[in-house]
Scaffold this motif. Structure first.
Motif, PDB file in Angstrom:
ATOM      1  N   THR A  31      52.080 118.241  -2.357  1.00 13.25           N
ATOM      2  CA  THR A  31      51.402 117.968  -1.118  1.00 13.25           C
ATOM      3  C   THR A  31      49.786 117.467  -1.436  1.00 13.25           C
ATOM      4  N   SER A  32      49.755 116.397  -0.822  1.00 10.11           N
ATOM      5  CA  SER A  32      48.457 115.661  -1.091  1.00 10.11           C
ATOM      6  C   SER A  32      47.465 115.779  -0.099  1.00 10.11           C
ATOM      7  N   LYS A  33      47.549 116.424   1.068  1.00 11.22           N
ATOM      8  CA  LYS A  33      46.610 116.637   1.877  1.00 11.22           C
ATOM      9  C   LYS A  33      46.863 118.051   2.616  1.00 11.22           C
ATOM     10  N   CYS A  34      45.773 118.606   3.239  1.00  9.06           N
ATOM     11  CA  CYS A  34      45.550 119.834   3.913  1.00  9.06           C
ATOM     12  C   CYS A  34      44.738 119.597   5.009  1.00  9.06           C
ATOM     13  N   GLY A  35      45.173 119.444   6.251  1.00  7.89           N
ATOM     14  CA  GLY A  35      44.669 118.841   7.407  1.00  7.89           C
ATOM     15  C   GLY A  35      44.080 117.382   7.056  1.00  7.89           C
ATOM     16  N   ASN A  36      43.004 117.081   6.977  1.00  6.18           N
ATOM     17  CA  ASN A  36      42.523 115.799   7.017  1.00  6.18           C
ATOM     18  C   ASN A  36      41.736 115.439   5.394  1.00  6.18           C
ATOM     19  N   ILE A  37      41.929 116.566   4.681  1.00  6.33           N
ATOM     20  CA  ILE A  37      41.352 116.535   3.300  1.00  6.33           C
ATOM     21  C   ILE A  37      42.312 116.057   2.300  1.00  6.33           C
ATOM     22  N   THR A  38      42.150 115.008   1.598  1.00 10.67           N
ATOM     23  CA  THR A  38      42.753 114.733   0.358  1.00 10.67           C
ATOM     24  C   THR A  38      42.526 115.684  -0.716  1.00 10.67           C
ATOM     25  N   ILE A  39      43.739 116.162  -1.421  1.00 10.94           N
ATOM     26  CA  ILE A  39      43.914 116.911  -2.496  1.00 10.94           C
ATOM     27  C   ILE A  39      44.093 116.218  -3.735  1.00 10.94           C
ATOM     28  N   PRO A  40      43.189 115.833  -4.580  1.00 12.38           N
ATOM     29  CA  PRO A  40      43.606 115.033  -5.672  1.00 12.38           C
ATOM     30  C   PRO A  40      43.761 115.889  -7.123  1.00 12.38           C
ATOM     31  N   PHE A  41      44.728 115.411  -7.721  1.00  9.94           N
ATOM     32  CA  PHE A  41      44.896 116.210  -9.363  1.00  9.94           C
ATOM     33  C   PHE A  41      43.791 116.480 -10.089  1.00  9.94           C
ATOM     34  N   PRO A  42      43.206 117.440 -10.683  1.00  6.25           N
ATOM     35  CA  PRO A  42      43.986 118.392 -11.056  1.00  6.25           C
ATOM     36  C   PRO A  42      44.117 119.672  -9.978  1.00  6.25           C
ATOM     37  N   PHE A  43      43.655 119.399  -8.878  1.00  5.28           N
ATOM     38  CA  PHE A  43      43.882 120.523  -7.689  1.00  5.28           C
ATOM     39  C   PHE A  43      45.251 120.171  -7.202  1.00  5.28           C
ATOM     40  N   ALA A  44      45.694 121.338  -6.503  1.00  4.03           N
ATOM     41  CA  ALA A  44      47.026 120.967  -6.114  1.00  4.03           C
ATOM     42  C   ALA A  44      47.263 122.518  -5.106  1.00  4.03           C
ATOM     43  N   ILE A  45      48.405 122.305  -4.424  1.00  7.42           N
ATOM     44  CA  ILE A  45      48.672 123.563  -3.480  1.00  7.42           C
ATOM     45  C   ILE A  45      49.955 124.189  -4.134  1.00  7.42           C
ATOM     46  N   GLU A  46      50.903 123.515  -4.469  1.00  8.15           N
ATOM     47  CA  GLU A  46      51.979 124.161  -5.206  1.00  8.15           C
ATOM     48  C   GLU A  46      51.814 124.376  -6.614  1.00  8.15           C
ATOM     49  N   SER A  48      53.742 124.509  -9.156  1.00  7.17           N
ATOM     50  CA  SER A  48      54.130 123.438 -10.224  1.00  7.17           C
ATOM     51  C   SER A  48      53.339 122.079 -10.272  1.00  7.17           C
ATOM     52  N   CYS A  49      52.426 121.848  -9.576  1.00  2.00           N
ATOM     53  CA  CYS A  49      51.947 120.810  -9.656  1.00  2.00           C
ATOM     54  C   CYS A  49      50.199 121.094  -9.948  1.00  2.00           C
ATOM     55  N   VAL A  50      49.747 122.204  -9.999  1.00  2.72           N
ATOM     56  CA  VAL A  50      48.470 122.520 -10.250  1.00  2.72           C
ATOM     57  C   VAL A  50      48.272 122.439 -11.676  1.00  2.72           C
ATOM     58  N   MET A  51      47.041 121.882 -12.417  1.00  2.00           N
ATOM     59  CA  MET A  51      46.772 122.038 -13.804  1.00  2.00           C
ATOM     60  C   MET A  51      46.672 123.602 -14.306  1.00  2.00           C
ATOM     61  N   ASP A  52      45.928 124.308 -13.848  1.00  2.34           N
ATOM     62  CA  ASP A  52      45.817 125.808 -14.204  1.00  2.34           C
ATOM     63  C   ASP A  52      45.397 126.426 -12.789  1.00  2.34           C
ATOM     64  N   GLY A  53      45.313 127.885 -13.014  1.00  6.00           N
ATOM     65  CA  GLY A  53      45.204 128.829 -11.716  1.00  6.00           C
ATOM     66  C   GLY A  53      43.905 128.529 -11.126  1.00  6.00           C
ATOM     67  N   TYR A  54      42.740 128.036 -11.866  1.00  6.32           N
ATOM     68  CA  TYR A  54      41.499 127.815 -11.176  1.00  6.32           C
ATOM     69  C   TYR A  54      41.456 126.751 -10.113  1.00  6.32           C
ATOM     70  N   PHE A  55      42.425 125.902 -10.170  1.00  5.50           N
ATOM     71  CA  PHE A  55      42.334 124.559  -9.363  1.00  5.50           C
ATOM     72  C   PHE A  55      43.524 124.804  -8.245  1.00  5.50           C
ATOM     73  N   LYS A  56      44.063 126.071  -8.265  1.00  3.46           N
ATOM     74  CA  LYS A  56      44.899 126.226  -7.161  1.00  3.46           C
ATOM     75  C   LYS A  56      44.366 126.235  -5.770  1.00  3.46           C
ATOM     76  N   VAL A  57      44.923 125.823  -4.810  1.00  4.28           N
ATOM     77  CA  VAL A  57      44.286 125.599  -3.432  1.00  4.28           C
ATOM     78  C   VAL A  57      45.431 126.020  -2.274  1.00  4.28           C
ATOM     79  N   ASP A  58      44.772 127.000  -1.410  1.00  3.77           N
ATOM     80  CA  ASP A  58      45.638 127.386  -0.481  1.00  3.77           C
ATOM     81  C   ASP A  58      45.104 126.777   0.917  1.00  3.77           C
ATOM     82  N   CYS A  59      46.123 126.334   1.601  1.00  3.49           N
ATOM     83  CA  CYS A  59      45.863 125.523   2.825  1.00  3.49           C
ATOM     84  C   CYS A  59      46.045 126.644   3.965  1.00  3.49           C
ATOM     85  N   ASN A  60      44.977 127.055   4.664  1.00  4.63           N
ATOM     86  CA  ASN A  60      45.210 127.939   5.704  1.00  4.63           C
ATOM     87  C   ASN A  60      44.604 127.207   6.938  1.00  4.63           C
TER      88      ASN A  60
END
Length: 706
Positions: A31-46, A48-60
């Motif tokens: 997933t590349s977006k949460c609402g209107n905000i683009t989430i670039p790698f190394p950040f990610a929601i999934e 399997s897509c995130v570089m490591d746990g510090y860059f994990k994003v929750d879309c609430n």
């Protein structure tokens, strides 16, 4: 051109030997977006897509939150910064007061240059870092009870900040509310020109700087098992990486490129000529990878440029093609060499050299094709396709196959052979390869190049004796004549194994499902997986009890001594199956799981044999039926010494002559009188089984062809 590429060629060859291509960029499923905000790698929601746990994003609620520090993100930037929403400290409303943010163990820090600290209200403000050192101070005018609504102060951050806590010093009679916030400088200058507006806000934007941990960053494949060692890989991807702090790395696209520097090929060339048509003024603009040139004489320069591009393109193409061909060739050679070494390892481990020596040293003519290679059997069984499975059991799985010469065979894929019993396996294959009896399934050979041995048998078309007895066909009835002939053929084969072979062979698993019938309903004894070759001067084999319920020799069950008379007992059960058509263990009205052997013996003793005979058997001649019944009765004697040998059994069966008769005439029921030796009946369901606590019989219903 090739010599400068040799280091890369060596790298490519080593890489091709160890693994195929790894994923080089986030999957399209990320997933590349949460609402209107683009989430670039190394950040990610999934995950399997995130570089490591510090860059994990929750879309609430369509708002992105950094899971590790639980802050809402307002926007991300690949220049190493991001804006987050941060609480305003309010002394009058403790419920809204922020907990001290703690970023010490994370790759995030509060930006020292892009944030300011703002205090609103009378008093002195001190800001402490997470190690209790003062990082900023400011003061406002001293106020009395009435306060001063226009009082405020602001300060810069004096050092890199991982966390802070405000400390406010006021006069004793000061009852004014105080507001403290860490605020983005740009927001402070554009949206809080009146600093008192801070009183109406609960959250303000704050800039965090971020970088990636070097140990979790790999610009090639994002493979977390690899380690980032240098920036050379990044440079080939048009980006540069630097480390302001040894554990972390921050990357940027090189000048003339734009995109995501944390992805392979994430930085793409900027076409400056297309972006700005006036960049060269009156001159001609020519774009190239990483920059552009301005030419005063466009025609000649264009021609030279075209020639150079053609030469460069051809050189690159031929060089890349050569590298790919060389890499593929090397990978194929290495893979083939590994396969050959693995086959040699299996061949030696399974005793192939010793087996070859025994086969070639055997007297007489021995078929040299008895040791098959793995590729031949793999093709014959269509890579051991599940659709080719004929049967499965305790000894292994049997597949139908066709050899290159057109012969149909049965390939048995054995279970892993115990290394301690490898010599026994080799002896068994060597002996069975020399057995040539028309009523024994012929072992054509074996393959020892695989992890488990493969045995190759002749293919038998018509299934097992058990199937014919339990699934009788009215159009092709299993007549008394056929049953008598099958009994003679099986007895002859067992007599041959016990008496005529170079060393006596005990089958150890005689049962109707291990007797196959060919296209002419001739019997073939099969499945020698538990058979043993016995020296001539030995009378028994001491072994763990193994076999099938209903066929156990009670004496073997009690003593763990398997003799030739144990095969006789099992054959006696087969004779009773031929007479009655019943299963070796069956249910009656009064009993569950009753032994057919004990049921037969009781019927003989009570002189009601004809009550349990199969309908097709009753059409036979009474003298022949009684002769076979008496023979079966003797074979089932509890005392092995009082049973006949297989040679005697075969001779007695041969003495039964089926006369010519009309098979449609039914013989009248006549129990008559007959002689039998009184023996003690044995039932597999009795407590005899429990007397051998340390020995557990294994059930092996593994016919060669099911």
């Amino acid at each position: 051109m090739i010599l400068p590429c040799l280091p890369f060629l060596i790298f490519l060859l080593l890489w091709s030997e160890n693994a195929l291509a790894q994923p080089l960029s986030p999957s399209s499923k990320c997933t590349s977006k949460c609402g209107n905000i683009t989430i670039p790698f190394p950040f990610a929601i999934e995950e399997s897509c995130v570089m490591d746990g510090y860059f994990k994003v929750d879309c609430n609620s369509s708002k992105p939150y950094l899971r590790e520090i639980n802050l809402e993100v307002l926007d991300f930037s690949l220049d190493g910064t991001m804006r987050v929403s941060y609480s305003v400290y309010n002394t009058c409303d403790p419920s809204q007061n922020i907990a001290t943010a703690y970023l010490k163990t994370t790759p995030f820090i509060f930006s020292q240059t892009k944030n300011r600290i703002l205090g609103v209200g009378c008093g002195n403000y001190s800001f402490l870092s997470n190690d209790d050192s003062v990082i900023a101070q400011c003061s406002t005018a001293t106020c009395g009870k009435n306060g001063n609504s226009s009082s405020y102060c602001q300060s810069t951050i004096g050092s890199p900040l991982k966390g802070f806590a405000p400390f406010i010093e006021t006069s004793p009679d000061d009852q004014e509310c105080h507001y403290v916030a860490l605020v983005e400088q740009r927001f402070l200058e554009q949206n809080l020109k009146n600093r008192q507006d801070l009183r109406s806000l609960t959250h303000v934007p704050v800039v965090l700087e971020w970088s990636v941990l070097a140990l979790s960053f790999d610009v090639f494949s994002r493979n977390k098992s690899k380690t980032y060692e240098s920036s050379s890989a990044c440079e080939r991807s048009a980006c540069s990486c630097f480390s302001s702090d040894s554990p972390t790395v921050r990357c940027n696209c090189l000048r003339g490129f734009e995109g995501n520097p944390y992805l392979l090929d994430g930085c793409q060339d900027i076409d400056e000529c297309a972006a700005n048509s006036n960049i060269c003024g009156s001159q001609t603009c020519e774009n190239f990878i990483g920059g552009y040139n301005c030419y005063s004489s466009p025609s000649s320069k264009a021609e030279d440029s075209n020639v150079n591009m053609v030469i460069l393109g051809l050189s690159t193409s031929f060089g890349s093609l050569f590298l790919l061909i060389a890499a593929w060739w090397m990978y194929t050679v290495i893979k083939r060499r590994k396969e050959i070494k693995l086959k040699e390892k299996y061949f030696k481990r399974n005793g192939g050299l010793l087996l070859q020596q025994q086969l070639t040293s055997c007297s007489g003519s021995v078929d040299t094709g008895k040791i098959f290679n793995a590729n031949e059997l793999d093709k014959a069984t269509d890579h051991f396709n599940v659709d080719r499975i004929l049967g499965q059991g305790g000894q292994g799985t049997v597949y139908k196959g066709m050899l290159a010469d057109g012969r149909i065979v049965a390939v048995k894929k054995s279970k892993v052979v115990d290394k301690a019993k490898l010599q026994e396996f080799i002896n068994e294959v060597a002996i069975l390869s020399q057995i040539n009896h028309r009523n024994v399934v012929k072992l054509l050979g074996c393959c020892l190049e695989t992890e488990v041995p493969l045995l190759v048998y002749e293919f038998i078309h018509n299934g097992t004796l058990f199937q014919y007895l339990q699934e009788q066909n009215e159009e092709l009835p299993f007549t008394w004549d056929i049953r008598l002939r099958v009994a003679k053929e099986v007895a002859g084969a067992l007599s041959y194994l016990h008496s005529a072979a170079s060393s006596p062979i005990y089958h150890r698993d005689i049962k109707s499902s291990n007797i196959l019938l060919d296209d002419k309903y001739r019997a073939k004894v099969a499945d020698f997986g538990t058979s043993r070759s016995v020296p001539i001067d030995n009378t028994h084999v001491t072994t763990r009890v193994q076999g099938t319920f209903g066929y156990f020799d009670p004496e073997y069950f009690r003593s763990n001594h398997f003799t030739d008379k144990s095969d006789v007992y099992s054959f006696g059960v087969v004779l009773v199956e031929l007479l009655t058509g019943q299963k070796p263990v069956f249910s009656t009205v009064t009993e569950e799981g009753r032994s057919l052997a004990s049921y037969f013996i009781n019927s003989m003793e009570e002189e009601n044999l004809y009550d349990i005979l199969d309908a097709q058997v009753k059409l036979g001649k009474e003298e022949e039926i009684m002769a076979m019944a008496n023979l079966a009765f003797r074979c089932l004697n509890l005392h092995g010494k009082q049973r006949p040998t297989m040679k005697e059994v075969a001779m007695e069966l041969e003495g039964i002559r089926p006369p010519e008769r009309n098979s449609n005439v039914q013989v009248q029921h006549n129990t008559g009188s007959f002689e039998y030796e009184a023996v003690e009946p044995w039932d597999s369901s009795t407590s005899t089984y429990s007397t051998l606590d340390s020995v557990a019989p294994s059930v092996d219903a593994d016919p060669l062809l099911n």
